[in-house]
Scaffold this active site. Structure first.
Site, mmCIF file in Angstrom:
data_model
loop_
_atom_site.group_PDB
_atom_site.id
_atom_site.type_symbol
_atom_site.label_atom_id
_atom_site.label_comp_id
_atom_site.label_asym_id
_atom_site.label_seq_id
_atom_site.Cartn_x
_atom_site.Cartn_y
_atom_site.Cartn_z
ATOM 1 N N GLY A 235 6.201 -3.619 -0.534
ATOM 2 C CA GLY A 235 5.512 -3.413 0.733
ATOM 3 C C GLY A 235 6.476 -3.213 1.894
ATOM 4 N N GLY A 236 7.678 -2.723 1.579
ATOM 5 C CA GLY A 236 8.649 -2.427 2.625
ATOM 6 C C GLY A 236 9.320 -3.659 3.222
ATOM 7 N N LEU B 274 19.536 7.082 2.799
ATOM 8 C CA LEU B 274 19.370 8.536 2.896
ATOM 9 C C LEU B 274 18.727 8.865 4.244
ATOM 10 C CD1 LEU B 274 18.164 9.125 -0.770
ATOM 11 C CD2 LEU B 274 20.444 9.494 0.148
ATOM 12 N N HIS C 222 9.713 11.292 0.128
ATOM 13 C CA HIS C 222 9.310 10.358 -0.923
ATOM 14 C C HIS C 222 8.426 11.149 -1.885
ATOM 15 C CE1 HIS C 222 7.609 6.374 -2.435
ATOM 16 N NE2 HIS C 222 6.825 7.288 -2.976
ATOM 17 N N HIS D 217 7.424 1.953 6.236
ATOM 18 C CA HIS D 217 7.530 2.075 4.774
ATOM 19 C C HIS D 217 6.182 2.028 4.069
ATOM 20 C CE1 HIS D 217 11.780 1.842 5.385
ATOM 21 N NE2 HIS D 217 11.719 0.614 5.850
ATOM 22 N N ASN E 89 6.189 1.606 -10.085
ATOM 23 C CA ASN E 89 4.999 0.766 -9.944
ATOM 24 C C ASN E 89 4.216 0.809 -11.249
ATOM 25 O OD1 ASN E 89 5.353 -0.118 -7.278
ATOM 26 N ND2 ASN E 89 4.675 1.857 -6.515
ATOM 27 N N ARG F 81 1.165 0.026 -12.178
ATOM 28 C CA ARG F 81 -0.268 -0.185 -11.922
ATOM 29 C C ARG F 81 -0.876 1.108 -11.404
ATOM 30 N NH1 ARG F 81 0.340 0.291 -6.482
ATOM 31 N NH2 ARG F 81 2.228 -0.651 -5.666
HETATM 32 P P1 ADP Z 1 8.816 -1.224 -1.441
HETATM 33 O O1 ADP Z 1 8.705 -1.721 -2.846
HETATM 34 O O2 ADP Z 1 9.016 -2.326 -0.451
HETATM 35 O O3 ADP Z 1 7.718 -0.277 -1.079
HETATM 36 P P2 ADP Z 1 10.667 1.004 -1.952
HETATM 37 O O4 ADP Z 1 11.946 0.839 -2.675
HETATM 38 O O5 ADP Z 1 9.551 1.678 -2.706
HETATM 39 O O6 ADP Z 1 10.203 -0.414 -1.380
HETATM 40 O O7 ADP Z 1 10.911 1.787 -0.624
HETATM 41 C C1 ADP Z 1 9.878 1.983 0.321
HETATM 42 C C2 ADP Z 1 10.269 3.055 1.320
HETATM 43 O O8 ADP Z 1 11.489 2.681 1.985
HETATM 44 C C3 ADP Z 1 10.567 4.397 0.690
HETATM 45 O O9 ADP Z 1 9.399 5.176 0.467
HETATM 46 C C4 ADP Z 1 11.456 4.994 1.764
HETATM 47 O O10 ADP Z 1 10.676 5.408 2.858
HETATM 48 C C5 ADP Z 1 12.296 3.814 2.219
HETATM 49 N N1 ADP Z 1 13.564 3.715 1.450
HETATM 50 C C6 ADP Z 1 13.771 3.033 0.294
HETATM 51 N N2 ADP Z 1 15.033 3.201 -0.160
HETATM 52 C C7 ADP Z 1 15.668 4.004 0.739
HETATM 53 C C8 ADP Z 1 17.011 4.558 0.846
HETATM 54 N N3 ADP Z 1 17.957 4.302 -0.057
HETATM 55 N N4 ADP Z 1 17.273 5.354 1.908
HETATM 56 C C9 ADP Z 1 16.328 5.620 2.845
HETATM 57 N N5 ADP Z 1 15.075 5.127 2.810
HETATM 58 C C10 ADP Z 1 14.727 4.340 1.777
#
Ligand code: ADP
Length: 449
Positions: free
Chosen positions: A164-165, A203, A208, A235, A289, A291
């Site tokens: 969840g960011g 990045l 995404h 996020h 994920n 699910r």
């Molecule tokens: P969560 O499980 O908390 O949702 P994620 O790993 O899926 O975390 O990342 C959620 C969002 O965070 C991604 O969709 C992207 O927007 C941002 N993010 C994650 N990793 C990176 C990265 N290495 N560089 C830039 N943004 C990132």
């Protein structure tokens, strides 16, 4: 096939699962907190059981209450939906100990992918490209600094148990690193009970893009193309579409086949999503994920596959619905997550829906559990519903979305509908030219190039 499925969730996803069960001729049991006694999923289910007071920890996360509800009703399987217990490996094991079927992957795979460090190592081993970063957890000492320098700033500190960011902090320079490490670790400790953090290259302007997979648990797995979820706030995904405006058939087949092959090797069962960041033509794995996801309808609209129905069929031992060659991507689909929030401040706006008029017509789908007079309780997420549209082309889809958004009426509470009405008219969105930071920059009124 299962005789009776208990749906361990609420809101639109509980209703979505209930619909799939009905079409399969399976009886349904709804569970609900005292705050959800009037909910649509409760009204439409064959049976319902109250499992506790409003707070999630006492109801939708209350495993003993859920087990008792299975026992009372004689349910033989549990569908967890998304959120709540859907990625809780222990819950899957407990159900199995009670001879109940968990509709989801094997507990070992949930556990593996729930730990982002382990997930990344596994992805790498299976030939999936990952974001450059530390090989494992780091501690706020010289070691972390050396790794960060090797990766190159800016770096992102991420929680191994994150979701969840939460537990994510950017360090733009060397001076920011210590603070980012301790804040992310503290946030992770309090949110997930696990302070382990790792480093990743941050990045700058990626998209995404995630790949939907379906596995049979016996070494068969197919991919169903991608969803582009680059429009995010904090996020959190706001708008999802498929196919991605930036992928062609060859790029899709390449990453899709890599992922499908990895899932075949894992003997993964059920639905899953492999999430990537995509920049300059390269994919970088971020997480998986295990699910059904909120945005699954996008894939359903462009493939014609009922993902929840297939998830249930496969959990009951069924085969994959088709071979990879038979998967055809048809047209374009966009989903908007309409939340009960102020469209500018994003302050939650729970309360009574005085007027409700969902849009309709060809290619328009609403996945929602609200109705006129429904009171959105303050205890859970603020999703009012998902508006999903389909068109033969992205242009047709955007025009259809525009008119569907204009038709939709939700009065009595504040919603994010005005934001979507503006977004669908934005040149960058119309051109498909956006990245994961675009929406926040747009909201901040900054330049968005
Ligand atoms: P969560 O499980 O908390 O949702 P994620 O790993 O899926 O975390 O990342 C959620 C969002 O965070 C991604 O969709 C992207 O927007 C941002 N993010 C994650 N990793 C990176 C990265 N290495 N560089 C830039 N943004 C990132």
């Amino acid at each position: 096939m299962f005789d009776k499925i208990l749906i361990a969730n609420r809101g639109e996803i509980a209703l979505r699962i209930l619909r799939a069960c009905k079409e399969l001729g399976i009886s349904t049991v709804a569970v609900h907190s005292t705050a959800d006694a009037d909910a649509m999923h409760v009204r439409l289910a064959d049976e319902s059981v109250c499992i506790g007071p409003p707070p999630s920890k006492d109801s939708y996360l209350n495993i003993p209450a859920l087990l008792a509800a299975c026992e009372i009703t004689g349910a033989d399987a549990v569908h967890p939906g998304y959120g709540f217990l859907s990625e809780n490996a222990r819950f899957a094991e407990i159900l199995s100990d009670h001879n109940l079927h968990f509709i989801g992957p094997k507990a070992e795979h949930i556990r593996l992918m729930g730990d982002k460090i382990e997930a990344k190592k596994t992805a790498k081993r299976l030939g999936i490209p990952v974001v450059p970063g530390s090989d494992g957890a780091v501690t706020p000492d010289q070691d972390a600094m050396a790794i960060a320098k090797a990766i190159g700033f800016p770096v992102l500190v991420k929680a191994a148990a994150g979701g969840g960011g939460r537990g994510m902090k950017v360090a733009h320079t060397e001076a920011d690193l210590q603070l980012a490490l301790t804040t992310a670790a503290n946030e992770a400790k309090s949110a997930f009970g696990d302070a382990s953090v790792y480093l990743e290259k941050y990045l700058q302007k990626p998209r995404h893009i995630e790949i939907q997979v379906l596995g049979d648990g016996r070494g068969g797995a197919i991919h169903l193309g991608e969803r582009d979820c680059s429009l995010q706030r904090r996020h959190q995904k706001v708008w999802e579409e498929g196919p991605s405006p930036v992928l062609d058939a060859a790029a899709r087949a390449k990453i899709g086949n890599t992922v499908a092959k990895a899932m075949q090797e894992l003997k993964y069962i059920g639905v899953g999503t492999i999430e990537f960041l995509y920049e300059d033509g390269e994919f970088y794995f971020i997480e998986m994920n295990t699910r059904i996801q909120v945005e699954h309808p996008v894939t359903e609209m462009i493939t014609g596959i009922d993902l929840v129905l297939e998830q249930i069929r496969i959990a009951a031992g069924g085969d994959l619905p088709m071979t990879q060659d038979q998967v055809v991507i048809n047209g374009h689909s966009i989903e908007c997550r309409v939340n009960a929030e102020n469209p500018v401040s994003f302050r939650p706006s729970p309360g009574k829906i005085q007027q409700y008029h969902p849009p309709g017509g060809l290619g328009v789908r609403i996945d929602s559990a609200v109705y006129q007079g429904y009171v959105i309780p303050p205890y859970y997420d603020s999703l009012v519903g998902k508006l999903i549209v389909h068109g033969k082309s992205r242009v047709e889809c955007l025009m259809r979305l525009r008119r569907a958004l204009d038709e939709m009426v939700v009065d009595g509470i504040e919603t994010t509908l005005p934001l979507f009405r503006a977004l669908v008219r934005e040149p960058a969105i119309i051109d498909g030219d956006y990245h994961i930071h675009w929406l926040e920059q747009y909201l901040a009124g900054q330049k968005t190039d």
